[in-house]
Scaffold this motif. Structure first.
Motif, PDB file in Angstrom:
ATOM      1  N   GLU A 171      -2.026   9.323  61.806  1.00 37.33           N
ATOM      2  CA  GLU A 171      -1.965   9.201  63.259  1.00 37.33           C
ATOM      3  C   GLU A 171      -0.798   8.333  63.716  1.00 37.33           C
ATOM      4  N   SER A 172      -0.223   7.565  62.766  1.00 42.12           N
ATOM      5  CA  SER A 172       0.947   6.745  63.096  1.00 42.12           C
ATOM      6  C   SER A 172       2.141   7.160  62.258  1.00 42.12           C
ATOM      7  N   GLY A 173       2.170   8.414  61.881  1.00 41.69           N
ATOM      8  CA  GLY A 173       3.252   8.915  61.040  1.00 41.69           C
ATOM      9  C   GLY A 173       2.782   9.040  59.599  1.00 41.69           C
ATOM     10  N   HIS A 174       3.375   9.981  58.893  1.00 40.35           N
ATOM     11  CA  HIS A 174       2.946  10.249  57.519  1.00 40.35           C
ATOM     12  C   HIS A 174       3.706   9.369  56.536  1.00 40.35           C
ATOM     13  N   PHE A 175       2.954   8.828  55.580  1.00 43.24           N
ATOM     14  CA  PHE A 175       3.530   8.001  54.523  1.00 43.24           C
ATOM     15  C   PHE A 175       3.331   8.673  53.162  1.00 43.24           C
ATOM     16  N   SER A 176       4.052   8.197  52.170  1.00 38.32           N
ATOM     17  CA  SER A 176       3.962   8.735  50.819  1.00 38.32           C
ATOM     18  C   SER A 176       2.518   8.689  50.313  1.00 38.32           C
ATOM     19  N   PRO A 177       2.012   9.779  49.692  1.00 40.74           N
ATOM     20  CA  PRO A 177       0.651   9.747  49.139  1.00 40.74           C
ATOM     21  C   PRO A 177       0.463   8.615  48.132  1.00 40.74           C
ATOM     22  N   LYS A 178       1.488   8.348  47.313  1.00 38.48           N
ATOM     23  CA  LYS A 178       1.380   7.263  46.342  1.00 38.48           C
ATOM     24  C   LYS A 178       1.292   5.918  47.063  1.00 38.48           C
ATOM     25  N   LEU A 179       2.060   5.781  48.130  1.00 40.58           N
ATOM     26  CA  LEU A 179       2.039   4.535  48.883  1.00 40.58           C
ATOM     27  C   LEU A 179       0.684   4.334  49.558  1.00 40.58           C
ATOM     28  N   LEU A 180       0.106   5.413  50.048  1.00 41.06           N
ATOM     29  CA  LEU A 180      -1.207   5.313  50.689  1.00 41.06           C
ATOM     30  C   LEU A 180      -2.287   4.931  49.683  1.00 41.06           C
ATOM     31  N   GLU A 181      -2.201   5.465  48.459  1.00 43.92           N
ATOM     32  CA  GLU A 181      -3.177   5.087  47.435  1.00 43.92           C
ATOM     33  C   GLU A 181      -3.062   3.597  47.128  1.00 43.92           C
ATOM     34  N   CYS A 182      -1.839   3.096  47.011  1.00 47.36           N
ATOM     35  CA  CYS A 182      -1.648   1.664  46.769  1.00 47.36           C
ATOM     36  C   CYS A 182      -2.184   0.848  47.941  1.00 47.36           C
ATOM     37  N   PHE A 183      -1.927   1.324  49.164  1.00 45.40           N
ATOM     38  CA  PHE A 183      -2.402   0.623  50.354  1.00 45.40           C
ATOM     39  C   PHE A 183      -3.931   0.579  50.394  1.00 45.40           C
ATOM     40  N   LYS A 184      -4.561   1.699  50.061  1.00 52.62           N
ATOM     41  CA  LYS A 184      -6.032   1.726  50.053  1.00 52.62           C
ATOM     42  C   LYS A 184      -6.602   0.699  49.078  1.00 52.62           C
ATOM     43  N   HIS A 185      -5.937   0.558  47.937  1.00 54.97           N
ATOM     44  CA  HIS A 185      -6.464  -0.330  46.901  1.00 54.97           C
ATOM     45  C   HIS A 185      -6.416  -1.795  47.317  1.00 54.97           C
ATOM     46  N   ILE A 186      -5.434  -2.179  48.153  1.00 54.25           N
ATOM     47  CA  ILE A 186      -5.308  -3.586  48.536  1.00 54.25           C
ATOM     48  C   ILE A 186      -5.549  -3.781  50.034  1.00 54.25           C
ATOM     49  N   ARG A 187      -6.237  -2.830  50.681  1.00 55.30           N
ATOM     50  CA  ARG A 187      -6.446  -2.914  52.119  1.00 55.30           C
ATOM     51  C   ARG A 187      -7.204  -4.179  52.499  1.00 55.30           C
ATOM     52  N   SER A 188      -8.142  -4.627  51.659  1.00 57.16           N
ATOM     53  CA  SER A 188      -8.888  -5.838  51.978  1.00 57.16           C
ATOM     54  C   SER A 188      -7.973  -7.062  51.972  1.00 57.16           C
ATOM     55  N   ASP A 189      -6.938  -7.052  51.106  1.00 54.56           N
ATOM     56  CA  ASP A 189      -5.970  -8.157  51.101  1.00 54.56           C
ATOM     57  C   ASP A 189      -5.154  -8.159  52.389  1.00 54.56           C
ATOM     58  N   PHE A 190      -4.821  -6.966  52.887  1.00 55.55           N
ATOM     59  CA  PHE A 190      -4.122  -6.872  54.169  1.00 55.55           C
ATOM     60  C   PHE A 190      -4.974  -7.470  55.289  1.00 55.55           C
ATOM     61  N   VAL A 191      -6.254  -7.111  55.300  1.00 58.25           N
ATOM     62  CA  VAL A 191      -7.154  -7.585  56.360  1.00 58.25           C
ATOM     63  C   VAL A 191      -7.290  -9.104  56.309  1.00 58.25           C
ATOM     64  N   GLU A 192      -7.458  -9.636  55.104  1.00 58.62           N
ATOM     65  CA  GLU A 192      -7.614 -11.085  54.959  1.00 58.62           C
ATOM     66  C   GLU A 192      -6.358 -11.818  55.424  1.00 58.62           C
ATOM     67  N   LEU A 193      -5.201 -11.313  55.028  1.00 59.65           N
ATOM     68  CA  LEU A 193      -3.953 -11.963  55.430  1.00 59.65           C
ATOM     69  C   LEU A 193      -3.749 -11.864  56.942  1.00 59.65           C
ATOM     70  N   ALA A 194      -4.069 -10.683  57.516  1.00 59.97           N
ATOM     71  CA  ALA A 194      -3.918 -10.510  58.963  1.00 59.97           C
ATOM     72  C   ALA A 194      -4.790 -11.495  59.724  1.00 59.97           C
ATOM     73  N   SER A 195      -5.985 -11.786  59.190  1.00 58.76           N
ATOM     74  CA  SER A 195      -6.883 -12.737  59.846  1.00 58.76           C
ATOM     75  C   SER A 195      -6.355 -14.164  59.727  1.00 58.76           C
ATOM     76  N   GLN A 196      -5.866 -14.512  58.543  1.00 63.05           N
ATOM     77  CA  GLN A 196      -5.402 -15.880  58.318  1.00 63.05           C
ATOM     78  C   GLN A 196      -4.130 -16.192  59.097  1.00 63.05           C
ATOM     79  N   TYR A 197      -3.258 -15.187  59.274  1.00 63.81           N
ATOM     80  CA  TYR A 197      -1.983 -15.403  59.948  1.00 63.81           C
ATOM     81  C   TYR A 197      -1.976 -14.735  61.330  1.00 63.81           C
ATOM     82  N   ALA A 198      -3.137 -14.734  61.970  1.00 60.38           N
ATOM     83  CA  ALA A 198      -3.231 -14.109  63.289  1.00 60.38           C
ATOM     84  C   ALA A 198      -2.330 -14.837  64.283  1.00 60.38           C
ATOM     85  N   ASP A 199      -1.892 -14.123  65.315  1.00 65.27           N
ATOM     86  CA  ASP A 199      -1.006 -14.708  66.319  1.00 65.27           C
ATOM     87  C   ASP A 199      -1.655 -15.933  66.945  1.00 65.27           C
TER      88      ASP A 199
END
Length: 971
Positions: free
Chosen positions: A326-354
């Motif tokens: 929905e925000s543009g297509h990314f590499s399938p391999k990149l999406l698999e890597c993103f899915k695997h560490i999505r919780s790390d993204f969420v945690e970092l986004a919370s800790q470094y919130a604006d």
């Protein structure tokens, strides 16, 4: 700054003589590693790189390819920190010098060389390299400091740009960390991108500049709360090209690597995998991986933070939007890597919130949203698990073929029909087995068509799919079943690579289980003779669906008791300690095609637990449900024997562990070597294991001089000797050779064929070195450290006994003229010092394989081995005379001190030490009677080679005992 000290020289010499030429000169000041071939040299270089200061090659037969291999291996190290020096013969040195220097050698030293010269040149080169490496490290550190300073400036610049668009500076911080996390996951799972930790650091730092081009976008567009018009969006899109232009103008910063990544990120981070991005509409991996990763990180941050034109999306919704394009297509391999560490993204986004900073203790950081359960598998393992789940659903046998390398891989096989033909051989073997054992006779032509298709049509054409239909015999159903064999082309991205996936699909798509022969199987006569068979529902409890009554003979429980006490659950009847291993066996069965084998304890009515062996297979029934069929057999007796054997082995291992020994087992059939973990404790690296026999002489850590002992021991074991014991030297990870004692025995099968060699390796380094020191002390003269009189005689006689046909050697006997006056005028301590200097000079003048001895007060003997002609002997005598003269003039200029030298040749002048030395002694005293300070070589014709008459007969060297020499008559 102190550079790491390196004191190890790696010597490559294809013969013992080539290595010994250097050992005598270098062994006192350096630790030496020795290799006798290119393979062993490369292995020692790889394992000891951090300790090796220089590679010295004394191998005249080295080829251009071997020189290139060595140069490449050296250059593989950081900063090219190991210099290469070649030793070459003066006759062929020019040609070798050109080749060596062309392929990266630093210097070429021509023979014959002065020991002092080679020592000085080596030391000079090592000092230069140490200084060079020190400077490079300083430059690296300064580069890091400059990069960090620049990063601070660029972060500040980027933050200013973000504030223009009402975003906080934390956006820059988050993007950099998102980028680093995602790149690290890509590095683990996508080696084709060739990412390293250093590159990841540079890319994540360069990501700061991804939106630097927004500085050119008007505030009205940058901060517009509503949707941009088409014209406004075109202006917004220019920030990528403007950004790349600004980065190019930063080239004065000096870090070109950093700027190159920053340029690609600024220009391409809005490109998309399907080609629908901007500014150039790149697609696939034409988009640099650095820009792909930063682009995904930027989209995640944009979706999950509040912007002037939209509220923040919840994390789960934002992730789903990215995964579904929905925000543009990314590499399938990149999406698999993103899915695997999505919780790390969420945690970092919370800790470094604006508006917040994790560095501040005064600001309350908002609690993070619920975190996804982290997976114990990495991205690639999860992809494979998904593939296995799909294959499990399809329930067909799947094989992958690599036509170029004649390889095949059974990915999934739930079908027992293929068990007997798939595990071994090649794909052609599978087809041949089908034709001879399972194939319906009228379908032979289909197999021929299939082989023709694979070998020609599929390889040469562009066809993506082809199906063939055959009938194969199914023993479980006692009839022929129809199969569709589907060949699918795999697009690897390389048109020259031919990969195929082959699917074997049975048309009814159900596995037919063998029907029980009721009366035979239920006969009481078979109780205890055959396995108990049950069927379980797949699930946490493994509820027994059929065959409960058959467990009576095994456990003592009736069907009713099993239902009442355990709810009909097999899992509840298994010992709790064995639950995990049983569950793992079931999971592995699902992954590997439905078959499993396990060993566990099951509860019994009267005696606690019973060890059983279980074999099982998954089966799909007509009702669409999957069950697990299990055959259970009493294994308690075998287990008891096994436990006793393990206890015996444990006791033996404890004893061996206490002794510090290394256990090894060499499987001669498979040519694999196993060494116990103690090897790594002692030597610091993993030993050679595969193809051990073929690598024994070329890629092992044995000292070259120890290899003959190893090969002789192997020969003895092959010839039937029960056990052998011998001492060897093996290199450790620090480049030091350790003395080890190997005790080995052969293991033979019932046909008396040797199948294994097993034994242990014990560290005897301290004992061996102490013994060698004692032996050396007994053989050496205490003052000069040359061989003493007895050792000199015995070693020369031993050498004469082993001389080959046509080989000649020279003996030089000399003493110091007027040495008594030195003691009288300077004192005995000064005289001892002078004799010690004579000994050092002799070691420098002659090779390590030559025999040098002090046989009396000021009398010395040298045996020069394997000389090409008498001219070499003459040259050595001249060099000895001149060297002694210069040394005496420097040390004792006020004393008329010189040396008289006599020489003889073996076997021309004799075949024993006494015979040859007698003639050298005659020549020596002829010099003394002729004025001293010169040399003469004995002639068997009754004349000295210099043409002087023999003036001294029946003479003896002063230090010899009276009557020691009996002259032999000349023929």
């Amino acid at each position: 700054m102190i550079t790491e000290i390196k004191d190890t020289l790696l010597i490559l010499g294809t013969t013992e003589e080539h290595r010994d030429e250097l050992k005598v000169v270098l062994s006192e000041n350096y630790n030496l590693l020795e290799a006798q071939n290119i393979t062993q040299c490369l292995m020692l270089l790889e394992n000891n790189r951090k300790y090796v200061a220089m590679l010295i090659i004394n191998a005249p037969d080295v080829t251009n390819d071997e020189i290139r291999m060595l140069s490449d291996a050296v250059n593989a190290g950081k900063n090219n920190e190991i210099p290469i020096i070649f030793i070459a013969d003066s006759k062929t040195g020019l040609e070798l010098e050109e080749r060596a220097l062309l392929f990266g050698a630093l210097d070429v030293i021509l023979k014959p060389f002065s020991p002092l010269t080679i020592q000085r040149r080596i030391r000079t080169i090592m000092d230069l390299y140490a200084h060079k490496n020190n400077l490079e490290k300083m430059v690296d550190e300064q580069s890091v400091m400059i990069r960090n300073t620049n990063q601070i400036m660029l972060d500040a610049l980027s933050a200013i740009i973000e504030y223009r668009s009402t975003e906080s500076g934390n956006h820059v911080l988050r993007i950099r960390r998102f980028t680093k996390m995602l790149l690290e996951e890509v590095m683990k799972n996508c080696p084709e991108y060739e990412l390293t930790e250093e590159i990841i650091e540079i890319i994540s730092s360069a990501s700061t500049l991804h939106d630097i081009g927004k500085i050119s976008v008007p505030d009205a567009i940058l901060n517009k709360p509503g949707r941009l018009t088409e014209q406004e969006f075109e202006i917004m899109k220019t920030h990528s090209t403007v950004g790349s232009t600004l980065v190019r103008q930063l080239s004065g910063m000096g870090d070109e690597t950093y700027l190159r990544y920053a340029y690609n990120i600024a220009l391409y981070h809005h490109e998309r995998w399907d080609g629908n991005g901007y500014p150039e509409g790149l697609s696939g991996d034409d988009i640099p991986i650095c820009a792909q990763v930063v682009g995904l990180a930027d989209v995640f941050d944009a979706l999950t933070t509040k912007r002037v034109y939209k509220p923040a999306y919840p994390y789960k919704e934002a992730i789903n939007m990215i995964l579904n394009g929905e925000s543009g297509h990314f590499s399938p391999k990149l999406l698999e890597c993103f899915k695997h560490i999505r919780s790390d993204f969420v945690e970092l986004a919370s800790q470094y919130a604006d508006g917040y900073s994790p560095k501040s203790d005064n600001i309350a950081v908002p609690l993070p949203t619920p975190k996804w359960q982290a997976s114990s598998r990495n991205t690639l393992q999860l992809i494979q698990a998904k593939q296995q789940a799909l294959l499990h659903y399809i329930d067909d046998t799947v094989i992958e073929l690599d036509l170029d390398n004649d390889l095949y891989h059974v990915v999934y096989n739930p079908n027992p029909v293929f068990d007997s033909i798939i595990p071994t051989g090649s794909f052609d073997t599978i087809i041949d087995s089908l034709s001879t054992s399972l194939l319906y006779s009228e379908d032979k032509n289909v197999i021929d068509e299939m082989q023709e298709f694979v070998s020609k049509t599929f390889r040469g054409g562009n066809e993506k799919r082809r199906s063939f239909f055959v009938r194969l015999y199914d023993a479980t159903a006692d009839n022929y079943q129809k199969y569709e064999i589907v060949f699918l082309r795999v697009d690897s991205g390389n048109p020259d690579q031919h990969l195929i996936t082959v699917v074997w699909h049975r048309e009814d798509n159900q596995r037919t289980m063998a029907k029980a022969r009721g009366s035979l199987h239920s006969s009481p006569a078979l109780y205890g003779l055959v396995s108990t068979a049950i069927r379980c529902e797949l699930g946490k409890d493994m509820r027994i669906d059929a065959g409960t009554a058959e467990l009576y003979q095994l456990t003592g429980f009736t069907e009713e008791e099993i239902l009442n006490l355990y709810g009909g659950s097999l899992m509840k009847m298994i010992a709790p300690e064995d639950h995990k291993s049983f569950e793992k066996a079931i999971r592995d069965a699902e992954r590997l095609g439905g078959k499993m084998e396990a060993e566990f304890r099951i509860v019994t009515k009267n005696s606690g637990y019973l060890w059983v062996l279980v074999k099982g297979r998954a089966g799909l029934e007509a009702d669409g449900r999957e069950y697990f069929y299990l055959a259970i057999r009493d294994n308690s007796k075998n287990k008891m024997i096994h436990q006793q054997l393990l206890s015996s082995i444990e006791r033996s291992e404890m004893i061996i562990e206490e002794s510090g020994a290394i256990i090894f087992e060499w499987n001669l059939i498979e040519d694999n070597m196993y060494c116990s973990p103690k090897w790594q404790d002692v030597f610091g690296y993993v030993p050679v294991s595969e193809n051990y026999g073929s690598q024994l002489g070329i890629a092992t850590h044995f000292h070259p001089d120890s290899l003959p002992s190893v090969q002789e021991a192997i020969k003895k074991i092959h010839e039937g000797e029960i056990n052998v014991s011998f001492d060897v030297r093996i290199a450790n990870v620090s480049g030091q050779y350790l003395w080890m004692k190997i005790t080995a025995v052969g293991v033979r099968d019932d046909k008396n064929t040797l199948i294994k060699i097993i034994g242990m390796i014990q560290n005897i380094d301290e004992l061996k070195k102490a013994a060698l020191e004692l032996k050396d002390e007994a053989e050496r003269d205490a003052l000069t450290r040359l061989f003493n009189k007895a050792t000199t005689e015995s070693r020369i006689d031993e050498y004469f006994h082993t001389m080959g046909e046509g080989e000649i050697a020279g003996i030089i006997a000399f003493d110091l003229d007027n040495f008594k006056s030195v003691n009288d005028t300077k004192g005995h301590l000064f005289g001892d010092m002078l004799l010690s200097q004579v000994g050092l000079s002799l070691k420098r003048l002659f090779r390590t394989q030559d025999i040098i001895g002090r046989i009396g007060g000021d009398e010395f003997v040298v045996l020069i081995k394997d000389i090409p002609d008498r001219k070499v002997l003459k040259n050595r005598c001249e060099l000895l005379r001149d060297t002694m003269r210069m040394m005496f003039e420097k040390i004792v200029p006020d004393v008329e001190l010189s040396c008289s030298i006599g020489a003889a040749v073996a076997p021309t002048h004799g075949k024993t030490y006494i015979e040859v030395f007698r003639h050298a002694d005659e020549a020596l005293y002829s010099v003394k009677n002729s004025g001293k300070n010169d040399y003469k070589i004995y002639s068997a014709r009754g004349k000295f080679e210099e043409g002087l008459d023999i003036e001294s007969r029946n003479t003896r060297i002063d230090s010899d005992d009276p009557g020691r020499w009996e002259w032999l008559s000349e023929k």
